[in-house]
Design a protein around this motif. Structure first.
Motif, PDB file in Angstrom:
ATOM      1  N   ARG A 269      27.711   6.904  27.616  1.00  0.00           N
ATOM      2  CA  ARG A 269      27.972   5.532  28.028  1.00  0.00           C
ATOM      3  C   ARG A 269      28.303   5.518  29.519  1.00  0.00           C
ATOM      4  O   ARG A 269      28.799   6.509  30.053  1.00  0.00           O
ATOM      5  CB  ARG A 269      29.116   4.931  27.224  1.00  0.00           C
ATOM      6  CG  ARG A 269      30.439   5.619  27.402  1.00  0.00           C
ATOM      7  CD  ARG A 269      31.516   4.987  26.528  1.00  0.00           C
ATOM      8  NE  ARG A 269      32.786   5.693  26.649  1.00  0.00           N
ATOM      9  CZ  ARG A 269      33.711   5.385  27.559  1.00  0.00           C
ATOM     10  NH1 ARG A 269      33.481   4.405  28.406  1.00  0.00           N
ATOM     11  NH2 ARG A 269      34.852   6.062  27.610  1.00  0.00           N
ATOM     12  N   THR A 270      28.016   4.445  30.164  1.00  0.00           N
ATOM     13  CA  THR A 270      28.240   4.331  31.606  1.00  0.00           C
ATOM     14  C   THR A 270      29.021   3.072  31.913  1.00  0.00           C
ATOM     15  O   THR A 270      29.019   2.105  31.132  1.00  0.00           O
ATOM     16  CB  THR A 270      26.900   4.279  32.376  1.00  0.00           C
ATOM     17  OG1 THR A 270      26.175   3.126  31.961  1.00  0.00           O
ATOM     18  CG2 THR A 270      26.083   5.528  32.111  1.00  0.00           C
ATOM     19  N   GLU A 271      29.667   3.112  33.043  1.00  0.00           N
ATOM     20  CA  GLU A 271      30.340   1.929  33.569  1.00  0.00           C
ATOM     21  C   GLU A 271      30.302   1.987  35.095  1.00  0.00           C
ATOM     22  O   GLU A 271      30.219   3.063  35.685  1.00  0.00           O
ATOM     23  CB  GLU A 271      31.778   1.842  33.071  1.00  0.00           C
ATOM     24  CG  GLU A 271      32.684   2.952  33.539  1.00  0.00           C
ATOM     25  CD  GLU A 271      34.150   2.701  33.166  1.00  0.00           C
ATOM     26  OE1 GLU A 271      34.553   1.524  33.133  1.00  0.00           O
ATOM     27  OE2 GLU A 271      34.876   3.684  32.944  1.00  0.00           O
ATOM     28  N   SER A 272      30.370   0.851  35.734  1.00  0.00           N
ATOM     29  CA  SER A 272      30.295   0.776  37.194  1.00  0.00           C
ATOM     30  C   SER A 272      31.421  -0.084  37.728  1.00  0.00           C
ATOM     31  O   SER A 272      31.835  -1.066  37.072  1.00  0.00           O
ATOM     32  CB  SER A 272      28.949   0.203  37.643  1.00  0.00           C
ATOM     33  OG  SER A 272      27.880   1.011  37.206  1.00  0.00           O
ATOM     34  N   PHE A 273      31.901   0.285  38.910  1.00  0.00           N
ATOM     35  CA  PHE A 273      32.901  -0.535  39.583  1.00  0.00           C
ATOM     36  C   PHE A 273      32.916  -0.186  41.065  1.00  0.00           C
ATOM     37  O   PHE A 273      32.395   0.856  41.476  1.00  0.00           O
ATOM     38  CB  PHE A 273      34.295  -0.355  38.966  1.00  0.00           C
ATOM     39  CG  PHE A 273      34.747   1.073  38.856  1.00  0.00           C
ATOM     40  CD1 PHE A 273      35.183   1.794  39.970  1.00  0.00           C
ATOM     41  CD2 PHE A 273      34.752   1.717  37.616  1.00  0.00           C
ATOM     42  CE1 PHE A 273      35.607   3.097  39.857  1.00  0.00           C
ATOM     43  CE2 PHE A 273      35.174   3.025  37.504  1.00  0.00           C
ATOM     44  CZ  PHE A 273      35.603   3.720  38.625  1.00  0.00           C
ATOM     45  N   ASP A 274      33.507  -1.068  41.852  1.00  0.00           N
ATOM     46  CA  ASP A 274      33.667  -0.831  43.281  1.00  0.00           C
ATOM     47  C   ASP A 274      34.950  -0.047  43.524  1.00  0.00           C
ATOM     48  O   ASP A 274      35.982  -0.305  42.894  1.00  0.00           O
ATOM     49  CB  ASP A 274      33.729  -2.147  44.049  1.00  0.00           C
ATOM     50  CG  ASP A 274      32.415  -2.893  44.009  1.00  0.00           C
ATOM     51  OD1 ASP A 274      31.372  -2.224  43.958  1.00  0.00           O
ATOM     52  OD2 ASP A 274      32.447  -4.145  44.002  1.00  0.00           O
ATOM     53  N   ALA A 275      34.881   0.929  44.434  1.00  0.00           N
ATOM     54  CA  ALA A 275      36.047   1.761  44.751  1.00  0.00           C
ATOM     55  C   ALA A 275      36.095   1.981  46.251  1.00  0.00           C
ATOM     56  O   ALA A 275      35.107   1.789  46.969  1.00  0.00           O
ATOM     57  CB  ALA A 275      35.972   3.091  44.013  1.00  0.00           C
ATOM     58  N   CYS A 276      37.243   2.409  46.731  1.00  0.00           N
ATOM     59  CA  CYS A 276      37.387   2.693  48.159  1.00  0.00           C
ATOM     60  C   CYS A 276      38.506   3.695  48.387  1.00  0.00           C
ATOM     61  O   CYS A 276      39.387   3.861  47.535  1.00  0.00           O
ATOM     62  CB  CYS A 276      37.630   1.417  48.964  1.00  0.00           C
ATOM     63  SG  CYS A 276      39.283   0.722  48.783  1.00  0.00           S
ATOM     64  N   LEU A 277      38.429   4.356  49.538  1.00  0.00           N
ATOM     65  CA  LEU A 277      39.498   5.218  50.041  1.00  0.00           C
ATOM     66  C   LEU A 277      40.042   4.588  51.313  1.00  0.00           C
ATOM     67  O   LEU A 277      39.268   4.186  52.189  1.00  0.00           O
ATOM     68  CB  LEU A 277      38.961   6.631  50.357  1.00  0.00           C
ATOM     69  CG  LEU A 277      38.360   7.445  49.211  1.00  0.00           C
ATOM     70  CD1 LEU A 277      37.823   8.764  49.747  1.00  0.00           C
ATOM     71  CD2 LEU A 277      39.401   7.707  48.142  1.00  0.00           C
ATOM     72  N   TRP A 278      41.343   4.482  51.438  1.00  0.00           N
ATOM     73  CA  TRP A 278      41.922   3.924  52.658  1.00  0.00           C
ATOM     74  C   TRP A 278      43.206   4.657  52.995  1.00  0.00           C
ATOM     75  O   TRP A 278      43.831   5.282  52.133  1.00  0.00           O
ATOM     76  CB  TRP A 278      42.171   2.422  52.516  1.00  0.00           C
ATOM     77  CG  TRP A 278      43.159   2.040  51.442  1.00  0.00           C
ATOM     78  CD1 TRP A 278      42.930   1.932  50.114  1.00  0.00           C
ATOM     79  CD2 TRP A 278      44.543   1.706  51.649  1.00  0.00           C
ATOM     80  NE1 TRP A 278      44.062   1.566  49.439  1.00  0.00           N
ATOM     81  CE2 TRP A 278      45.073   1.408  50.363  1.00  0.00           C
ATOM     82  CE3 TRP A 278      45.373   1.619  52.764  1.00  0.00           C
ATOM     83  CZ2 TRP A 278      46.396   1.036  50.176  1.00  0.00           C
ATOM     84  CZ3 TRP A 278      46.687   1.235  52.577  1.00  0.00           C
ATOM     85  CH2 TRP A 278      47.199   0.959  51.306  1.00  0.00           C
ATOM     86  N   ARG A 279      43.567   4.584  54.255  1.00  0.00           N
ATOM     87  CA  ARG A 279      44.757   5.282  54.736  1.00  0.00           C
ATOM     88  C   ARG A 279      45.805   4.256  55.137  1.00  0.00           C
ATOM     89  O   ARG A 279      45.518   3.356  55.942  1.00  0.00           O
ATOM     90  CB  ARG A 279      44.419   6.185  55.930  1.00  0.00           C
ATOM     91  CG  ARG A 279      43.519   7.356  55.572  1.00  0.00           C
ATOM     92  CD  ARG A 279      43.124   8.148  56.801  1.00  0.00           C
ATOM     93  NE  ARG A 279      44.301   8.649  57.501  1.00  0.00           N
ATOM     94  CZ  ARG A 279      44.270   9.225  58.705  1.00  0.00           C
ATOM     95  NH1 ARG A 279      43.127   9.360  59.335  1.00  0.00           N
ATOM     96  NH2 ARG A 279      45.374   9.653  59.269  1.00  0.00           N
ATOM     97  N   PRO A 280      46.991   4.362  54.613  1.00  0.00           N
ATOM     98  CA  PRO A 280      48.048   3.401  54.972  1.00  0.00           C
ATOM     99  C   PRO A 280      48.540   3.638  56.394  1.00  0.00           C
ATOM    100  O   PRO A 280      48.573   4.772  56.881  1.00  0.00           O
ATOM    101  CB  PRO A 280      49.139   3.696  53.944  1.00  0.00           C
ATOM    102  CG  PRO A 280      48.927   5.129  53.572  1.00  0.00           C
ATOM    103  CD  PRO A 280      47.447   5.354  53.643  1.00  0.00           C
ATOM    104  N   THR A 281      48.922   2.557  57.045  1.00  0.00           N
ATOM    105  CA  THR A 281      49.476   2.648  58.399  1.00  0.00           C
ATOM    106  C   THR A 281      50.971   2.358  58.443  1.00  0.00           C
ATOM    107  O   THR A 281      51.624   2.669  59.434  1.00  0.00           O
ATOM    108  CB  THR A 281      48.749   1.671  59.334  1.00  0.00           C
ATOM    109  OG1 THR A 281      48.862   0.344  58.795  1.00  0.00           O
ATOM    110  CG2 THR A 281      47.276   2.037  59.460  1.00  0.00           C
TER     111      THR A 281
END
Length: 852
Positions: A623-635
């Motif tokens: 089974r598959t699923e999709s979503f938007d993801a991101c990596l970010w650095r806090p300031t």
């Protein structure tokens, strides 16, 4: 209407005849009535070319033939010649054969001649670009530029350009090539008896003055010719040559003595001189000054010869290390079919990916990596601190000499793309720019020459008016002319700057111009962009902290998937950790077996974004699923809460993983400081330079790292777009800022008072013009110690310049006064003038010593 058309046709025929074309005849004629013959094109295959430097000489010889134009291309060993149909091909071939080159017409040329295409009569002569459409003219100009680029690429350099470039480096005074050992030794041999006869009465035999005339004439006219030529060249260009006053003194002393011997009692047999060594001791009887013209010439030749050749010449050293394009190396090549062959190839034919064997005593022909063997290199010209021992995995550079051992290297960059080629182009541009600045200081120093002329004339008149002693007046005038030292004044800043630039290059730092030294001298604040300067480019995952209810493995796997397309050290570290987590995981339905990314994006703020497709493996079906993801650095800490906020401040550089709009975990990365970072920062602080770290990390993380290094201040939580504004803010508070960063910080480097860039070979080669505009210095080295060393070096160079200027002005003022009052003889004045230049040279040589 018909009359108007007929009249227009007649006007057109007259205009064509005025332009040299007769529409009523089959052929146009030139001004002598000879028919303008058609032109033919020939292509020759060349054999026996020694190097690219031959091309220009062969082209010039061919174009001496009437109507012939030639273009020779070294890499393809081809000659393209356009000539009148009356010029036979064997005539063209004979010209090229005079240079030891074997030529042969190509098959296409022979076929074209056999079909008669080359003898078809044309009604118009061959034209240039005039009359062409704009598009055709641009195509023709592009073709010419392409030919020039092909000829200049790689190892091909014309000898004329190289010689001209090296001559162009001497803009200070007398032409270097004319000050030869032959002139110097002839002047020494002929001047010794002239001086002895003038100053030792026992050597003044009957007719000695005529012997002095005979001996001094070649010295004053031929041996001193370099100085006379410089003086006349200055007159022609409307400026004063630095040796112009000495040239006038030599000629004036010789002409005065010639007139005295020929027209006065000084020419009588048995006449002896009664003059003293200093002008105020001279009598009123006529005197001769042959010894002055000889001594001044000899001392000038000796001084100029040794000082010109004692100065280090970085460009000559770099060119001496250029690999010989015809040197043969054993090369291992792999074909597309997987076949491996070993064959001998010249250096000019090496390609990226070739494996080349280099033996002891040979010059390494390209940049690359050692894949076999080991050896010891001679000291490097660029960055002498590089290790001399090489083994498998070591990087070697074109121009290095293998002193012992045998290595097998894999070629990465060849020809002009090597670091040696890039640095040579940079240094050439810097020295040409510096020569322009030197010319300005030379012209400023040349203002002493007209002043010396005026003072000499005034001094002669006052001595004659007050004492009536023409000999003393003329002697003091000569002393004034030779004692002024515009050379010492001109080289006071320029020589120290040149030596300082060359010394920096030999230690792995490329400086843009001499003004950089002054800017670095006044620098009181050094701002480091943390990444690329203070830390090593290797990063490792330190901790993985998941939000409550989330899987640390899932956090790591998502971060690795988002980072897979990036070459940033942090991305490589997360990809490596994610793969290790995938390979060592236990099978679980909550963790996907495969993750794919699409629609990847890196925002200006530094976020990694993408659309992830996760595949889960069940016993029944996938089974598959999709979503938007991101990596970010806090300031700042307000961007996180709870355990994620604690994790972001407790370790190294934090990276937050988010998907479906919610922060799921924090990954901290460890990037170790460079080995010498602590020592370099401590040295800067001791030099009175305040250190600042500029970083995107949160303040607790940044402050902890800065305390470890001993840095004074931290500017934390600053994103890349905001960093230029942070540097400007420091400057507005009155600080003179030196910004240090890598290529990612170029926009920030541009706004600082002094920009120092850590650059790789690829950046220097591909973006040299951009880098030269953006920064003041490029650090080829990767250690932090280069920054305090460069600032200390700049302070030393500026101190040398200041001392030289004070000394030069003090000397000229004092020496002119002593010469004017008659206590300084002309020969002694020459010694003082040369001595002042030697003092400046010796003191400037301290710029050769780069701080350790």
């Amino acid at each position: 209407m018909a009359d108007n058309v007929t009249r227009s046709i007649d006007d057109a025929r007259l205009a064509a005849k005025d332009a040299g074309f007769d529409p009523d005849s089959r052929h146009s004629e030139d001004s002598n009535g000879n028919p303008l013959r058609p032109h033919a094109s020939y292509a020759f295959e060349l054999e026996g070319l020694e190097d690219g430097a031959q091309l220009r000489d062969i082209e010039e010889a061919l174009e001496e033939l009437p109507g012939v134009q030639a273009r020779l291309v070294y890499p393809t060993k081809m000659a393209w010649v356009t000539a009148p149909d009356t010029t036979a091909p064997h005539t063209i071939a004979e010209v090229m054969q005079r240079f030891g080159v074997e030529v042969q017409l190509t098959d296409s040329t022979l076929r074209r001649r056999a079909q008669g295409h080359s003898v078809v009569d044309h009604t118009l002569p061959r034209r240039g670009t005039r009359g062409m459409s704009g598009r055709m003219r641009r195509m023709k100009e592009h073709e010419q530029r392409s030919l020039r680029t092909a000829r200049a690429s790689g190892f091909v350099r014309t000898a004329r350009r190289r010689r001209g470039m090296m001559r162009g480096q001497d803009v200070l005074f007398t032409a270097r090539d004319l000050v030869t050992p032959l002139r110097m030794w002839i002047a020494i041999v002929l001047s010794i008896p002239v001086v002895l006869m003038a100053y030792v009465p026992q050597f003044q035999f009957p007719g000695w003055q005529w012997c002095s005339l005979a001996l001094s004439t070649p010295v004053a006219l031929w041996c001193a010719f370099p100085f006379h030529r410089a003086m006349l060249g200055g007159v022609r260009r409307g400026i004063s040559a630095l040796d112009g006053a000495s040239s006038i003194a030599i000629l004036a002393a010789w002409l005065w003595s010639l007139v005295a011997v020929v027209l006065t009692s000084a020419g009588q047999i048995g006449w002896t001189t009664s003059s003293g060594w200093v002008p105020h001791q001279m009598g009123h009887d006529v005197e001769i000054f042959f010894e002055v013209s000889c001594a001044v010439t000899t001392l000038l030749l000796v001084g100029r010869y040794f000082t010109m050749r004692a100065r280090p010449r970085l460009m000559e050293d770099l060119q001496a290390r250029n690999p010989d394009p015809d040197a043969v190396y054993k090369v291992v090549r792999r074909s597309r079919a997987g076949n491996v062959t070993e064959e001998d190839f010249p250096a000019v034919e090496l390609n990226k990916g070739d494996d080349v064997y280099v033996h002891a005593g040979e010059i390494i022909p390209a940049d690359g990596e050692v894949v076999g063997g080991s050896g010891v290199l001679n000291p490097q010209i660029i960055d002498a601190r590089e290790p001399s021992e090489v083994k498998v995995g070591s990087t070697v550079r074109a121009g290095s000499v293998l002193r012992s051992g045998k290595i097998k290297m894999r070629v990465e960059r060849v020809g002009h793309t090597t670091r040696l080629g890039a640095v040579e182009r940079w240094v050439d541009a810097v020295l040409r720019h510096q020569n322009e600045a030197t010319l300005m200081s030379t012209r400023a120093a040349g203002l002493l020459i007209p002043a010396a002329y005026a003072l000499a004339i005034l001094d002669f008149g006052l001595w004659v008016l007050l004492t009536g002693n023409y000999n003393a007046g003329f002697s003091t005038a000569l002393a004034i002319l030779v004692v002024v030292a515009p050379v010492a004044l001109a080289i006071s800043p320029s020589l120290a700057i040149r030596l300082g630039i060359e010394s920096a290059v030999r230690n792995g730092i490329l400086i843009r111009d001499g003004e950089t030294f002054r800017a670095l001298e006044s620098t009181d604040t050094a701002v480091f962009n943390r990444v690329g300067t203070l830390v090593k480019p290797q990063m490792t995952v330190e901790t993985v902290t998941a939000e409550r209810g989330e899987s640390p493995e899932m956090v790591m796997r998502v971060a690795g998937a988002l980072s897979v397309e990036s070459n940033h050290p942090s991305a490589r570290a997360m990809v490596k950790a994610a793969r290790e987590a995938r390979d060592g995981r236990t099978k679980s339905a909550d963790v996907p077996s495969w993750i794919e990314m699409s629609n990847e994006e890196i925002t200006p703020g530094g976020e990694f974004r993408g659309r992830l497709t996760l595949t889960y493996g069940d016993e029944d079906e996938d089974r598959t699923e999709s979503f938007d993801a991101c990596l970010w650095r806090p300031t700042n800490l307000s961007q996180l809460h709870g355990r994620l906020a604690m994790a972001a401040t407790a370790g190294g550089t934090p990276v937050v993983v988010r998907w479906r709009g919610k922060d799921r975990g924090v990954i901290t990365l460890y990037d170790p400081a460079k080995d010498d970072a602590h020592e370099a920062i401590n040295r800067l602080e001791q030099m009175g330079v305040e250190t600042v770290m500029l970083t995107r990390d949160t303040y607790p993380v940044a402050r902890r790292f800065a305390d470890f290094l001993g840095m004074s201040n931290v500017l934390a939580g600053i994103t890349a777009p905001d960093k230029p504004g942070a540097v400007r803010a420091i400057h507005t508070k009155g600080a003179t800022v030196a910004m240090i960063g890598d290529a990612t910080a170029l926009p920030t480097i541009k706004v600082a008072d002094v920009g120092l860039l850590y650059a790789t070979d690829d950046i220097i080669d591909a973006q040299s013009s951009t880098i030269a505009r953006a920064c003041n210095a490029v650090l080829i080295r990767d250690d932090v110690s280069a920054v305090p060393q460069l600032i200390a070096h700049a302070r030393r160079v500026c101190h040398i310049i200041d001392y030289n200027m004070i000394f030069a002005w003090a000397y000229n003022s004092t020496a002119i006064v002593l010469a004017a009052i008659g206590v300084l003889p002309p020969v002694g004045a020459t010694l003082l003038m040369l001595g002042s230049s030697l003092v400046i040279e010796a003191h400037s040589s301290r710029a050769n010593h780069f701080p350790s």
